[in-house]
Design an enzyme around this catalytic site. Structure first.
Site, PDB file in Angstrom:
ATOM      1  N   ASP A  57       0.773  -1.483   0.015  1.00  0.00           N
ATOM      2  CA  ASP A  57      -0.137   0.211   0.186  1.00  0.00           C
ATOM      3  C   ASP A  57       0.581   1.556   0.157  1.00  0.00           C
ATOM      4  OD1 ASP A  57      -2.174   1.892  -0.132  1.00  0.00           O
ATOM      5  OD2 ASP A  57      -2.704   0.928   2.479  1.00  0.00           O
ATOM      6  N   THR A  78       6.415   2.371   0.245  1.00  0.00           N
ATOM      7  CA  THR A  78       7.466   3.892   0.783  1.00  0.00           C
ATOM      8  C   THR A  78       7.615   4.782  -0.131  1.00  0.00           C
ATOM      9  OG1 THR A  78       9.472   1.492   0.816  1.00  0.00           O
ATOM     10  CG2 THR A  78      10.105   3.996   0.508  1.00  0.00           C
ATOM     11  N   ASN A 103      10.313  -7.731  -8.896  1.00  0.00           N
ATOM     12  CA  ASN A 103      10.085  -6.359  -9.396  1.00  0.00           C
ATOM     13  C   ASN A 103      11.915  -5.374  -9.424  1.00  0.00           C
ATOM     14  OD1 ASN A 103      10.305  -4.015  -7.068  1.00  0.00           O
ATOM     15  ND2 ASN A 103      10.467  -5.703  -5.824  1.00  0.00           N
ATOM     16  N   MET A 105      10.374  -1.092  -9.249  1.00  0.00           N
ATOM     17  CA  MET A 105       9.748  -0.668  -9.501  1.00  0.00           C
ATOM     18  C   MET A 105      10.392   0.843  -9.276  1.00  0.00           C
ATOM     19  SD  MET A 105       6.047  -1.515  -7.575  1.00  0.00           S
ATOM     20  CE  MET A 105       5.027  -2.804  -9.021  1.00  0.00           C
ATOM     21  N   PHE A 107      10.314   2.805  -5.828  1.00  0.00           N
ATOM     22  CA  PHE A 107       9.226   3.642  -5.207  1.00  0.00           C
ATOM     23  C   PHE A 107       8.387   4.806  -5.597  1.00  0.00           C
ATOM     24  CE2 PHE A 107      13.644   3.962  -2.183  1.00  0.00           C
ATOM     25  CZ  PHE A 107      12.834   2.491  -1.691  1.00  0.00           C
ATOM     26  N   ASN A 133       7.111   3.690   5.878  1.00  0.00           N
ATOM     27  CA  ASN A 133       8.704   3.284   5.248  1.00  0.00           C
ATOM     28  C   ASN A 133       8.275   4.225   4.783  1.00  0.00           C
ATOM     29  OD1 ASN A 133       9.991   1.887   2.892  1.00  0.00           O
ATOM     30  ND2 ASN A 133       9.080  -0.224   3.765  1.00  0.00           N
ATOM     31  N   SER A 169      16.620  -1.050  -0.577  1.00  0.00           N
ATOM     32  CA  SER A 169      15.676  -1.517  -1.876  1.00  0.00           C
ATOM     33  C   SER A 169      16.651  -1.625  -2.968  1.00  0.00           C
ATOM     34  CB  SER A 169      14.377  -0.474  -2.446  1.00  0.00           C
ATOM     35  OG  SER A 169      14.886  -0.879  -4.149  1.00  0.00           O
ATOM     36  N   ASN A 171      16.644  -1.340  -6.175  1.00  0.00           N
ATOM     37  CA  ASN A 171      16.173  -0.844  -7.532  1.00  0.00           C
ATOM     38  C   ASN A 171      15.756   0.917  -7.145  1.00  0.00           C
ATOM     39  OD1 ASN A 171      15.054  -3.350  -8.259  1.00  0.00           O
ATOM     40  ND2 ASN A 171      13.105  -2.495  -6.958  1.00  0.00           N
ATOM     41  N   THR A 172      16.309   1.748  -6.457  1.00  0.00           N
ATOM     42  CA  THR A 172      17.657   2.567  -7.040  1.00  0.00           C
ATOM     43  C   THR A 172      18.388   3.264  -5.916  1.00  0.00           C
ATOM     44  OG1 THR A 172      15.222   3.830  -4.885  1.00  0.00           O
ATOM     45  CG2 THR A 172      17.001   5.338  -5.484  1.00  0.00           C
ATOM     46  N   LYS A 204      14.949  -1.562   7.438  1.00  0.00           N
ATOM     47  CA  LYS A 204      14.965  -2.713   6.677  1.00  0.00           C
ATOM     48  C   LYS A 204      16.327  -3.086   6.062  1.00  0.00           C
ATOM     49  CE  LYS A 204      11.643  -4.662   3.614  1.00  0.00           C
ATOM     50  NZ  LYS A 204      10.520  -4.274   2.769  1.00  0.00           N
ATOM     51  N   THR A 232      13.612  -9.449   5.407  1.00  0.00           N
ATOM     52  CA  THR A 232      14.758  -8.838   4.961  1.00  0.00           C
ATOM     53  C   THR A 232      13.640  -8.400   3.286  1.00  0.00           C
ATOM     54  OG1 THR A 232      14.791 -10.737   2.775  1.00  0.00           O
ATOM     55  CG2 THR A 232      16.851 -10.151   5.057  1.00  0.00           C
ATOM     56  N   ASN A 233      14.686  -7.530   2.793  1.00  0.00           N
ATOM     57  CA  ASN A 233      14.102  -6.667   1.687  1.00  0.00           C
ATOM     58  C   ASN A 233      14.395  -7.915   0.143  1.00  0.00           C
ATOM     59  OD1 ASN A 233      12.970  -5.024  -0.777  1.00  0.00           O
ATOM     60  ND2 ASN A 233      13.865  -3.781   0.781  1.00  0.00           N
ATOM     61  N   THR A 234      14.492  -7.713  -1.105  1.00  0.00           N
ATOM     62  CA  THR A 234      13.995  -8.307  -1.686  1.00  0.00           C
ATOM     63  C   THR A 234      15.699  -8.488  -2.233  1.00  0.00           C
ATOM     64  OG1 THR A 234      14.196  -7.110  -3.330  1.00  0.00           O
ATOM     65  CG2 THR A 234      12.062  -7.656  -3.114  1.00  0.00           C
ATOM     66  N   GLY A 284       9.175 -14.770   1.535  1.00  0.00           N
ATOM     67  CA  GLY A 284       8.964 -15.973   1.051  1.00  0.00           C
ATOM     68  C   GLY A 284       7.995 -17.088   1.809  1.00  0.00           C
ATOM     69  N   TYR A 305       4.168  -9.484   0.782  1.00  0.00           N
ATOM     70  CA  TYR A 305       3.793  -9.463  -0.229  1.00  0.00           C
ATOM     71  C   TYR A 305       3.563  -9.847  -1.283  1.00  0.00           C
ATOM     72  CZ  TYR A 305       3.780  -5.386  -3.577  1.00  0.00           C
ATOM     73  OH  TYR A 305       3.333  -5.336  -4.845  1.00  0.00           O
TER      74      TYR A 305
HETATM   75  C1  LIG Z   1       6.367  -5.493  -6.068  1.00  0.00           C
HETATM   76  C2  LIG Z   1       7.478  -5.152  -5.299  1.00  0.00           C
HETATM   77  C3  LIG Z   1       7.237  -3.927  -4.935  1.00  0.00           C
HETATM   78  C4  LIG Z   1       7.919  -3.561  -3.513  1.00  0.00           C
HETATM   79  N1  LIG Z   1       7.803  -2.355  -2.881  1.00  0.00           N
HETATM   80  C5  LIG Z   1       8.451  -2.127  -1.660  1.00  0.00           C
HETATM   81  C6  LIG Z   1       8.687  -1.553  -1.169  1.00  0.00           C
HETATM   82  O1  LIG Z   1       8.175   0.112  -2.000  1.00  0.00           O
HETATM   83  N2  LIG Z   1       9.432  -0.445  -0.022  1.00  0.00           N
HETATM   84  C7  LIG Z   1       9.457  -1.784   0.726  1.00  0.00           C
HETATM   85  O2  LIG Z   1      10.000  -1.625   1.642  1.00  0.00           O
HETATM   86  N3  LIG Z   1      10.195  -3.302   0.308  1.00  0.00           N
HETATM   87  C8  LIG Z   1       9.010  -3.108  -0.910  1.00  0.00           C
HETATM   88  N4  LIG Z   1       9.053  -5.148  -1.768  1.00  0.00           N
HETATM   89  C9  LIG Z   1      10.006  -5.638  -0.705  1.00  0.00           C
HETATM   90  C10 LIG Z   1       8.766  -6.519   0.310  1.00  0.00           C
HETATM   91  O3  LIG Z   1       7.984  -5.479   1.106  1.00  0.00           O
HETATM   92  C11 LIG Z   1       8.900  -7.596   1.068  1.00  0.00           C
HETATM   93  O4  LIG Z   1      10.425  -6.848   1.970  1.00  0.00           O
HETATM   94  C12 LIG Z   1       9.627  -8.429  -0.206  1.00  0.00           C
HETATM   95  O5  LIG Z   1       9.140  -8.847  -1.353  1.00  0.00           O
HETATM   96  C13 LIG Z   1       9.956  -9.605   0.577  1.00  0.00           C
HETATM   97  O6  LIG Z   1       8.734 -10.372   1.058  1.00  0.00           O
HETATM   98  P1  LIG Z   1       7.276 -12.005   0.486  1.00  0.00           P
HETATM   99  O7  LIG Z   1       9.028 -12.822  -0.509  1.00  0.00           O
HETATM  100  O8  LIG Z   1       6.762 -11.901   1.245  1.00  0.00           O
HETATM  101  O9  LIG Z   1       7.249 -10.514  -1.600  1.00  0.00           O
HETATM  102  C14 LIG Z   1       9.032  -4.929  -2.840  1.00  0.00           C
HETATM  103  C15 LIG Z   1       8.151  -6.469  -2.882  1.00  0.00           C
HETATM  104  C16 LIG Z   1       7.524  -6.575  -4.712  1.00  0.00           C
HETATM  105  C17 LIG Z   1       7.510  -7.818  -4.693  1.00  0.00           C
END
Ligand SMILES: Cc1cc2nc3c(=O)[nH]c(=O)nc-3n(C[C@H](O)[C@H](O)[C@H](O)COP(=O)(O)O)c2cc1C
Length: 326
Positions: A57, A78, A103, A105, A107, A133, A169, A171-172, A204, A232-234, A284, A305
């Site tokens: 969200d 974020t 992804n 993206m 932010f 966030n 992230s 992605n930045t 994070k 963790t993050n991705t 995961g 997510y």
């Molecule tokens: C499409 C997408 C967008 C995401 N955007 C953000 C973000 O804006 N800020 C953030 O802290 N993490 C972001 N994440 C990372 C998730 O918050 C989470 O840390 C990560 O996906 C691992 O959890 P999951 O395996 O349940 O997806 C994003 C992940 C996905 C898949």
């Protein structure tokens, strides 16, 4: 397996349509008894330990829906100070068989002002704890990054219960450089000392850190008096059976092993220094068994997510029902 029509749509279209679906669904569900392993941390009451992760969200537009759908806490963002669009080109994909999401993206969000206007419309205090966030705008140079985080904190601290500092992230451009211990120390000191209300603040982390760096980051953040971590993050790494592009973050089932290892290592490194710090596991977690496993491993809370992309918005109600029966 139930019919999931959104999986027939291209991933980005399904993503863009999800707010409309949530707006419809929220009128069909009422928040019932979604309590399971309720938990109090500081003065915050979590009716269950399941929340949405950062990015679900981004613009604080679906908080009511997620609360009704069973979340024990909600993380928005974020959020960056200024509105910004996504990175150029393709920004997301999914692999249904591997239950993986990719992804890039960067932010995309409507900015701080929009977030505040939406937060102002919510009941205060909200039914469940609200986390924000926060991140930096793409065009803010790294040397000035702390300014962006401080702006977000000062503007949001009357509206949210917890901050999440996102410098993990992939992605930045260069954002993760802020996690380097030499940069992290002054960055955290500056950002954390800007709080006027001492709102609990979590860091994070990226799963792509070697053990020494992880230990160093935990030590530096403990010394800065951080209130906890989201692990963790991705990830930028790719298992051999995944064919997503090399850039961008991978999440979902293939991230589970790394995320669990990371949780285990972090808890070991923290040892007795963990005290009342909040530890949230994400990465995961796809079903009720995964939730149980992370909690048994020592996480206080969990976030999801990717599983929402495959299972849909009723994930929380379904999972809580399973957890209550187990
Ligand atoms: C499409 C997408 C967008 C995401 N955007 C953000 C973000 O804006 N800020 C953030 O802290 N993490 C972001 N994440 C990372 C998730 O918050 C989470 O840390 C990560 O996906 C691992 O959890 P999951 O395996 O349940 O997806 C994003 C992940 C996905 C898949």
């Amino acid at each position: 397996m139930s019919f999931k029509p959104w999986l027939l749509l291209p991933p980005k279209l399904a993503h863009d349509l999800s707010p409309f679906a949530l707006n419809l669904i929220k009128h069909m569900v009422t928040s019932t008894n979604d309590d399971w392993q309720s938990f109090t941390w500081r003065n915050l009451y979590f009716r269950n330990p399941l929340g949405i992760a950062g990015g679900v969200d981004k613009n604080v537009e679906q908080v009511d829906a997620w609360h009704r759908l069973g979340c024990g806490f909600i993380e928005v963002g974020t959020i960056t100070p200024l509105p910004q669009g996504p990175n150029p080109g393709k920004i997301m994909d999914r692999d249904i068989l591997q239950r993986a999401v990719w992804n890039k993206m960067g932010f995309p969000n409507k900015g701080l002002e929009w977030a505040i206007q939406n937060l102002k419309k919510l009941k205060r205090p909200f039914y469940v704890p609200l986390f924000a966030n926060i991140g930096k705008n793409r065009n803010t140079p790294l040397e000035k990054a702390a300014e962006d985080y401080k702006k977000c904190i000062l503007a949001l601290e009357n509206f949210v219960d917890v901050f999440v500092i996102n410098i993990s992230s992939p992605n930045t451009k260069n954002l993760r450089d802020l996690l380097a211990p030499d940069s992290l120390k002054p960055f955290l000191q500056e950002v954390l000392s800007s709080r006027r209300q001492n709102t609990p603040t979590l860091l994070k982390l990226s799963p792509d850190l070697d053990d020494d760096t992880l230990q160093n980051i935990l030590n530096v953040s403990l010394a800065a008096n951080i209130d906890g971590w989201i692990l963790t993050n991705t990830t930028l790494s790719r298992p051999s059976n995944i064919s997503f592009p090399q850039e961008g973050g991978l999440s979902g089932e293939p991230l589970a092993t790394t995320s669990k290892d990371f949780l285990k290592k972090s808890l070991r490194f923290l040892g007795e220094h963990r005290q009342d710090k909040l530890v949230i596991s994400t990465g995961g977690i796809m079903n009720a068994d995964d939730v149980q496993e992370r909690i048994r491993m020592g996480a206080d809370l969990v976030q999801v997510y990717s599983t929402l992309i495959f299972e849909g918005p009723f994930f929380f109600k379904k999972t809580l029902k399973c957890l209550k029966q187990s």
